[in-house]
Design a protein around this motif. Structure first.
Motif, mmCIF file in Angstrom:
data_model
loop_
_atom_site.group_PDB
_atom_site.id
_atom_site.type_symbol
_atom_site.label_atom_id
_atom_site.label_comp_id
_atom_site.label_asym_id
_atom_site.label_seq_id
_atom_site.Cartn_x
_atom_site.Cartn_y
_atom_site.Cartn_z
ATOM 1 N N LYS A 71 0.927 -1.322 0.053
ATOM 2 C CA LYS A 71 0.087 -0.162 0.023
ATOM 3 C C LYS A 71 0.931 1.225 0.086
ATOM 4 O O LYS A 71 0.488 2.186 -0.750
ATOM 5 N N LYS A 72 1.812 1.227 0.885
ATOM 6 C CA LYS A 72 2.758 2.253 0.790
ATOM 7 C C LYS A 72 3.443 2.775 -0.386
ATOM 8 O O LYS A 72 3.547 4.003 -0.630
ATOM 9 N N ALA A 73 3.951 1.628 -1.078
ATOM 10 C CA ALA A 73 4.654 1.826 -2.089
ATOM 11 C C ALA A 73 3.629 2.216 -3.384
ATOM 12 O O ALA A 73 3.990 3.213 -4.046
ATOM 13 N N PHE A 74 2.358 1.779 -3.499
ATOM 14 C CA PHE A 74 1.441 2.171 -4.319
ATOM 15 C C PHE A 74 1.062 3.586 -3.955
ATOM 16 O O PHE A 74 1.049 4.569 -5.005
ATOM 17 N N ALA A 75 1.121 4.401 -3.050
ATOM 18 C CA ALA A 75 0.665 5.571 -2.437
ATOM 19 C C ALA A 75 1.800 6.697 -2.717
ATOM 20 O O ALA A 75 1.724 7.642 -3.353
ATOM 21 N N ASP A 76 2.916 6.132 -2.594
ATOM 22 C CA ASP A 76 4.087 6.943 -2.887
ATOM 23 C C ASP A 76 4.338 7.160 -4.383
ATOM 24 O O ASP A 76 4.814 8.291 -4.796
ATOM 25 N N ALA A 77 3.932 6.139 -5.152
ATOM 26 C CA ALA A 77 3.968 6.287 -6.542
ATOM 27 C C ALA A 77 2.738 6.832 -7.192
ATOM 28 O O ALA A 77 2.576 6.944 -8.497
ATOM 29 N N GLY A 78 1.939 7.386 -6.390
ATOM 30 C CA GLY A 78 0.641 7.929 -6.957
ATOM 31 C C GLY A 78 -0.521 7.108 -7.405
ATOM 32 O O GLY A 78 -1.261 7.398 -8.560
ATOM 33 N N ILE A 79 -0.479 5.761 -7.355
ATOM 34 C CA ILE A 79 -1.277 4.868 -7.872
ATOM 35 C C ILE A 79 -2.370 4.545 -6.749
ATOM 36 O O ILE A 79 -2.257 4.244 -5.821
ATOM 37 N N ALA A 80 -3.653 4.814 -7.392
ATOM 38 C CA ALA A 80 -4.845 4.869 -6.523
ATOM 39 C C ALA A 80 -5.218 3.413 -5.992
ATOM 40 O O ALA A 80 -5.663 3.227 -4.912
ATOM 41 N N GLY A 81 -4.980 2.465 -6.816
ATOM 42 C CA GLY A 81 -5.472 1.327 -6.376
ATOM 43 C C GLY A 81 -4.824 -0.015 -7.301
ATOM 44 O O GLY A 81 -4.099 0.239 -8.043
ATOM 45 N N PRO A 82 -5.101 -1.283 -6.814
ATOM 46 C CA PRO A 82 -4.405 -2.236 -7.520
ATOM 47 C C PRO A 82 -4.806 -2.428 -9.012
ATOM 48 O O PRO A 82 -5.819 -1.928 -9.506
ATOM 49 N N PRO A 83 -3.956 -2.984 -9.838
ATOM 50 C CA PRO A 83 -4.260 -3.161 -11.103
ATOM 51 C C PRO A 83 -5.427 -4.146 -11.613
ATOM 52 O O PRO A 83 -5.302 -5.162 -10.844
ATOM 53 N N ALA A 84 -6.451 -4.147 -12.421
ATOM 54 C CA ALA A 84 -7.139 -5.178 -12.829
ATOM 55 C C ALA A 84 -6.789 -5.887 -14.037
ATOM 56 O O ALA A 84 -7.484 -6.828 -14.290
ATOM 57 N N THR A 85 -6.064 -5.062 -14.946
ATOM 58 C CA THR A 85 -5.691 -5.837 -16.128
ATOM 59 C C THR A 85 -4.195 -5.980 -16.286
ATOM 60 O O THR A 85 -3.583 -5.070 -15.481
ATOM 61 N N TRP A 86 -3.585 -6.730 -17.124
ATOM 62 C CA TRP A 86 -2.074 -6.846 -17.137
ATOM 63 C C TRP A 86 -1.724 -5.426 -17.901
ATOM 64 O O TRP A 86 -0.479 -5.256 -17.418
ATOM 65 N N ASP A 87 -2.403 -4.773 -18.662
ATOM 66 C CA ASP A 87 -1.845 -3.573 -19.110
ATOM 67 C C ASP A 87 -1.507 -2.579 -17.836
ATOM 68 O O ASP A 87 -0.470 -1.587 -17.687
ATOM 69 N N GLU A 88 -2.621 -2.700 -16.919
ATOM 70 C CA GLU A 88 -2.375 -1.724 -15.713
ATOM 71 C C GLU A 88 -1.310 -2.043 -15.062
ATOM 72 O O GLU A 88 -0.632 -1.170 -14.354
ATOM 73 N N LEU A 89 -1.282 -3.635 -14.760
ATOM 74 C CA LEU A 89 -0.104 -3.940 -13.953
ATOM 75 C C LEU A 89 1.363 -3.607 -14.600
ATOM 76 O O LEU A 89 2.160 -3.127 -13.785
#
Length: 437
Positions: A163-181
């Motif tokens: 969660k912290k790594a995602f927040a620090d990178a400005g990513i709102a939530g987990p990816p749902a598709t491989w392109d998003e991942l």
């Protein structure tokens, strides 16, 4: 099959084509009660260490002895040794009475003839077949035959994210598709840290992910009549897409090409990777000091849309089955032990300890398994997971194709090109290693 195992590999898997000799000292025709006071049990290494497994299991085995008078001799066997140990037992006649098997091995071990078939009579002795969820029963042996084992622990793959790594990178939530991942992974791969972890040298982990990618490409590794079909275009695309997470997208560290023993889980727990694709990892992460509040759990991505059946399958049906050697010399005790281990009380205790999901319907519905993390796993098992091929050659398939993918990861780590042609060539070589019909 369980997440931390290193695949059992080598020529010994070819012995699956041989009829099994009996184990446990009973007759060769189907078991006896010559030694009614003891059982030998080979448990698979489910926890972060063998010692942790002993601490989990021994109190339960003592409880069983107090209830029945049957003493259970426990050996926890590492995943790296388990399949070879089982195969040696089926040919030597020296083995346990009861044992854990990876559910993907069910049909392969069934083909040896060394395991007790779970027919209507045997299921009746443990409370009935209908106690178990259908998805778990689907990985207990070849279709149309009595199961070779009984479900014990159910697992599914999920996406674990920091969660912290995602927040620090400005990513709102987990990816749902491989392109998003991939897009998220590139944002997260910096300053010596990486977007995603993998176990590139673990053939079984490779197979699990390649199987899911193949399903998402509308492909299978076997034809409807059970023949190996490793070089069809969908499989080639699936394997390339998986390896490309390192080779092309560069969101997996090149060093992960050598991982085979849970290192990617450790890296995630230490914050070196921001995402992890793993089976029921919560207990493992906790044992390595990661606070449950520090990570989230989401379904494994799909190509587009939401997880489901067909091309939106996003996990294999993972898990552990409990088997009895066909000629055990304590058949009655073995049945009692299987009944005990799959009873509601033990299912709650053991699956809680291993952060897995009970394959027994009544135990699965217990509030203890209604956490957000378990909801993701249960929903995956119920709606978007598929069983690996239940064919006699499945074990050889894991070794041959899993090792081919290991070689492709090695190419990626060394900077060698991973192309459609190179993927197809290695899969073709893997197919040539399969037994001829």
């Amino acid at each position: 099959m369980r997440s931390i195992r290193a695949a059992a590999v080598g020529a010994v898997t070819l012995t699956l084509s041989l009829a099994a000799s009996a184990c446990g000292g009973g007759s060769s025709t189907g078991g006896s009660d010559d030694s009614p006071k003891t059982l030998t049990y080979w448990a698979s290494n489910q926890g972060a260490s063998i010692e942790i497994d002993k601490k989990v299991l021994q109190p339960e085995l003592d409880k069983f002895e107090k209830q029945t008078g049957v003493k259970v001799k426990l050996e926890v066997v590492p995943w790296s040794d388990l399949l070879n140990r089982i195969l040696t037992a089926t040919t030597s006649g020296q083995g346990p009475d009861v044992l854990n098997i990876g559910n993907t091995w069910s049909a392969s071990l069934q083909a040896t003839g060394g395991l007790l078939p779970w027919d209507a009579k045997n299921f009746a002795a443990i409370g009935g077949r209908d106690r178990f969820v259908d998805s778990a029963l689907g990985s207990t042996g070849a279709q149309g035959k009595d199961p070779a084992a009984v479900p014990l622990y159910s697992m599914a793959y999920a996406l674990y994210y920091n969660k912290k790594a995602f927040a620090d990178a400005g990513i709102a939530g987990p990816p749902a598709t491989w392109d998003e991942l991939i897009a998220d992974g590139k944002k997260l791969s910096k300053d010596g840290k990486w977007g995603l972890g993998a176990e590139g040298s673990n053939p079984s982990e490779n197979i699990h992910h390649a199987f899911v990618f193949a399903k998402q490409h509308g492909a299978d590794f076997f034809t409807a009549d059970g023949k190996a079909d490793f070089t069809n275009s969908g499989v080639v695309s699936a394997v390339k897409q998986y390896v490309d997470l390192m080779a092309k997208d560069e969101i997996i560290a090149p060093g992960n090409a050598e991982y085979a023993q849970n290192q990617s889980v450790s890296d995630f727990a230490k914050g070196k990777n921001a995402m992890l694709l793993w089976q029921s990892a919560s207990a493992n992460l906790k044992s390595q000091g990661m606070n449950e509040a520090d990570y989230g759990i989401a379904p494994v991505p799909v190509q587009s849309g939401t997880p489901g059946t067909g091309t939106n399958v996003n996990s294999m049906v993972a898990g552990i089955n409990l088997a009895v050697f066909k000629n055990t010399d304590n058949l009655s005790g073995a049945r009692k032990f299987v009944k005990f281990m799959t009873g509601d009380a033990e299912q709650k205790i053991l699956n809680t300890a291993y952060s897995s999901i009970p394959p027994v319907k009544t135990a699965q519905s217990d509030p203890a398994f209604n956490s957000p993390a378990n909801s993701v796993l249960k929903d995956t098992l119920a709606g978007s997971a598929a069983a690996l091929p239940q064919v006699a050659d499945e074990s050889q398939f894991e070794t041959a194709v899993g090792t081919a993918i290991k070689s492709l990861f090695a190419d990626a780590a060394a900077g060698r090109a991973v192309t459609d042609e190179s993927v197809k060539a290695k899969l073709e070589k893997a197919q040539q290693q399969m037994p001829t019909k």
